[in-house]
Design a protein around this motif. Structure first.
Motif, mmCIF file in Angstrom:
data_model
loop_
_atom_site.group_PDB
_atom_site.id
_atom_site.type_symbol
_atom_site.label_atom_id
_atom_site.label_comp_id
_atom_site.label_asym_id
_atom_site.label_seq_id
_atom_site.Cartn_x
_atom_site.Cartn_y
_atom_site.Cartn_z
ATOM 1 N N GLU A 30 0.907 -1.261 -0.070
ATOM 2 C CA GLU A 30 -0.099 -0.029 0.033
ATOM 3 C C GLU A 30 0.831 1.085 0.042
ATOM 4 O O GLU A 30 1.854 1.271 0.939
ATOM 5 N N ASP A 84 1.252 5.518 -1.277
ATOM 6 C CA ASP A 84 0.635 7.129 -1.490
ATOM 7 C C ASP A 84 1.591 7.730 -2.445
ATOM 8 O O ASP A 84 2.879 7.916 -2.165
ATOM 9 N N TRP A 102 -1.791 6.433 -4.538
ATOM 10 C CA TRP A 102 -2.402 4.948 -4.708
ATOM 11 C C TRP A 102 -1.927 4.026 -5.965
ATOM 12 O O TRP A 102 -1.708 3.019 -5.829
ATOM 13 N N TYR A 103 -1.606 4.835 -7.063
ATOM 14 C CA TYR A 103 -1.281 4.232 -8.195
ATOM 15 C C TYR A 103 0.163 3.519 -8.220
ATOM 16 O O TYR A 103 0.513 2.956 -9.015
ATOM 17 N N SER A 138 1.096 1.677 -5.669
ATOM 18 C CA SER A 138 0.685 0.606 -4.799
ATOM 19 C C SER A 138 0.934 -0.664 -5.502
ATOM 20 O O SER A 138 0.899 -0.816 -6.941
ATOM 21 N N ARG A 156 -3.034 -4.899 -4.561
ATOM 22 C CA ARG A 156 -3.490 -3.901 -3.730
ATOM 23 C C ARG A 156 -4.593 -2.722 -4.445
ATOM 24 O O ARG A 156 -5.669 -2.535 -3.938
ATOM 25 N N ILE A 157 -4.406 -2.392 -5.489
ATOM 26 C CA ILE A 157 -5.155 -1.618 -6.269
ATOM 27 C C ILE A 157 -6.243 -2.267 -6.502
ATOM 28 O O ILE A 157 -7.330 -1.845 -6.497
ATOM 29 N N SER A 206 -8.987 -2.488 -3.935
ATOM 30 C CA SER A 206 -9.771 -1.410 -3.545
ATOM 31 C C SER A 206 -11.425 -1.685 -3.829
ATOM 32 O O SER A 206 -12.555 -1.308 -3.133
#
Length: 380
Positions: free
Chosen positions: A67, A69, A71-72, A74, A78-79, A82
């Motif tokens: 995870e 920051d 987000w992309y 990650s 993990r993406i 979401s």
């Protein structure tokens, strides 16, 4: 010498050097699940992506569930995850289930609602048991208990809202036990019923009109959402998919929901559910307790459905086969198929599938209502 030094440096920085005993244990567990999915064919559509996701997330240094920051940056899993955290995947799965579900057997035999309700027994008994343990709060106990409904999307939904810190083990337990229904349920069904009861043939269900099939989903959503507003996302999407199916005017939407959409979401949901099973977090006392509590909940739900089936067998003078009560858990249509398999083993001419589908689809509604009740009591 330089070559040996390069090899030594490469090995020190490789995943081999970073392997932990927890990851090795999770590898073994994932391989066992892959074996069950491929060789034993225990609901491979669910078990195979879950097992492989479990394998991928425990690869050292791969960072597939990292995870970060923004987000992309990650990890790729993990993406995708979401979609679970936002409740998007559970709702889309419910829409697909609705498009594949025929509520006709439930409408034709309303007593199926009682069997679907009885099969939620495991939810409430497990809630009381988990609440008595000092390692769980009341909210966590409620989230764990929903595993007894054998409904993966609902388990994810309630865990997201009441106990997000337990989402990983709850999701893995719920989907794993759903996949293992053919292994778990038959011994319980045979233990609680006699050969004579298992051999009971039920009369053919009446034909249900198109009007009934369209009014039912609308009426169900209206009543349940007004009573328990928190169930509206799940039941609303379930019944939307069913309206696509029964209306007969949006065949392309129905086909998409039944096939392409639900298959795509199942892949992403299954892999990322498995990817939450990180060895360091998963192999803890609390997590292992959740796995066992989930199995207890699932078994007790099966017991509740079969026992009410036995009661109805007596009340109706032997017209209801108690085996269909086990289908009251909401794993559609797996639980109904198990009822058919066990019943036909005693009487090859017995055809219980359509009768079992009544409690089966009632269980979907029942587990969602149970989740809505817990949300009402423990939600914000």
């Amino acid at each position: 010498m330089e070559f040996i030094k390069v090899i030594g440096t490469m090995m020190q920085q490789s995943g081999f050097a970073a392997l932990t005993w927890q990851q090795l244990v999770m590898f073994v567990i994932s391989f066992v699940l892959i074996y069950l999915a491929i060789v034993k064919q225990f609901e491979p559509l669910l078990l195979l992506p879950i097992a492989f996701g479990m394998f991928l997330t425990n690869l050292p240094l791969a960072d597939l569930m990292k995870e970060a920051d923004p987000w992309y940056t990650s990890g790729v899993l993990r993406i995708i995850y979401s979609g679970i955290k936002s409740n998007l995947f559970p709702c889309l799965i419910f829409m697909g289930i609705g498009a594949m579900t025929d509520f006709g057997p439930l409408i034709a035999n309303p007593i199926s609602l009682l069997l679907g309700a009885a099969a939620q027994f495991g939810i409430y008994i497990t809630f009381m048991a988990a609440s008595a343990l000092p390692i769980f709060t009341a909210k966590q106990a409620a989230a764990i208990a929903i595993i007894g409904g054998a409904d993966g999307p609902t388990s994810i939904y309630i865990a997201n809202n009441l106990a997000p810190e337990l989402l990983a083990p709850i999701a893995v337990a719920a989907y794993s036990y759903m996949a293992l229904i053919p292994l778990i349920q038959p011994p319980i069904m045979k233990l609680l019923t006699t050969k004579k009861e298992r051999a009971v043939k039920m009369k053919q269900l009446r034909k249900v009109s198109k009007t009934e099939k369209i009014v039912f989903p609308i009426g169900t959503v209206l009543f349940t959402a007004l009573l328990l507003p928190s169930v509206a996302p799940l039941l609303g999407m379930l019944m939307l998919g069913n309206i696509f199916r029964e209306s007969g005017v949006v065949q392309r939407l129905s086909d998409t929901a039944q096939n392409a959409l639900i298959n795509i979401v199942t892949i992403m949901l299954g892999v990322t559910v498995g990817a939450t099973a990180n060895g360091e977090l998963f192999l803890r006392v609390q997590t292992i307790t959740i796995i066992f509590m989930g199995l207890f909940a699932f078994c007790m739900s099966t017991v509740g459905g079969v026992l009410l089936g036995k009661v109805l067998y007596v009340v109706t003078g032997g017209k209801i086969n108690p085996l269909i009560g086990s289908a009251g858990v909401s794993a559609v249509p797996m639980a109904a198929r198990v009822s058919q398999t066990v019943g036909s083993a005693e009487n090859p001419t017995n055809f219980l599938l359509m009768h079992a589908m009544g409690p089966n689809v009632a269980g979907v509604i029942g587990s969602a209502v149970a989740a809505g009740f817990f949300m009402l009591i423990f939600g914000k």
